[in-house]
Design a protein around this motif. Structure first.
Motif: not given
Length: 84
Positions: A7-10, A17-19, A77-84
């Protein structure tokens, strides 16, 4: 929400994975990066008319503008990576 979308807002999202990078837009090199991407039709403006607060560089060489602070996007981004 799908785990692969950041989510990058609004209501806007990018595939996490492409960032490649999440940066602040304040420096001259980042302004140059944004201008070059605009000239080459690689710029995606997801600010919804608000001030640009972060620049997201994708592995496709596209540059995405977001109205959310770079620190906030990085935390998501980091929270999402940690939850994987």
């Amino acid at each position: 929400m799908d785990q692969n979308l950041l989510n990058i807002g609004f209501g806007s999202t990018v595939v996490s994975d492409r960032v490649v990078a999440i940066v602040s837009p304040n420096s001259a090199p980042m302004k140059r990066l944004k201008d070059e991407a605009r000239d080459e039709k690689r710029l995606i403006d997801a600010t919804h008319g608000r001030r640009t607060r972060s620049i997201i560089v994708m592995d496709s060489n596209h540059v995405v503008l977001s109205a959310i602070q770079a620190e906030t996007v990085s935390q998501r981004y980091n929270m999402q990576r940690e939850s994987k």
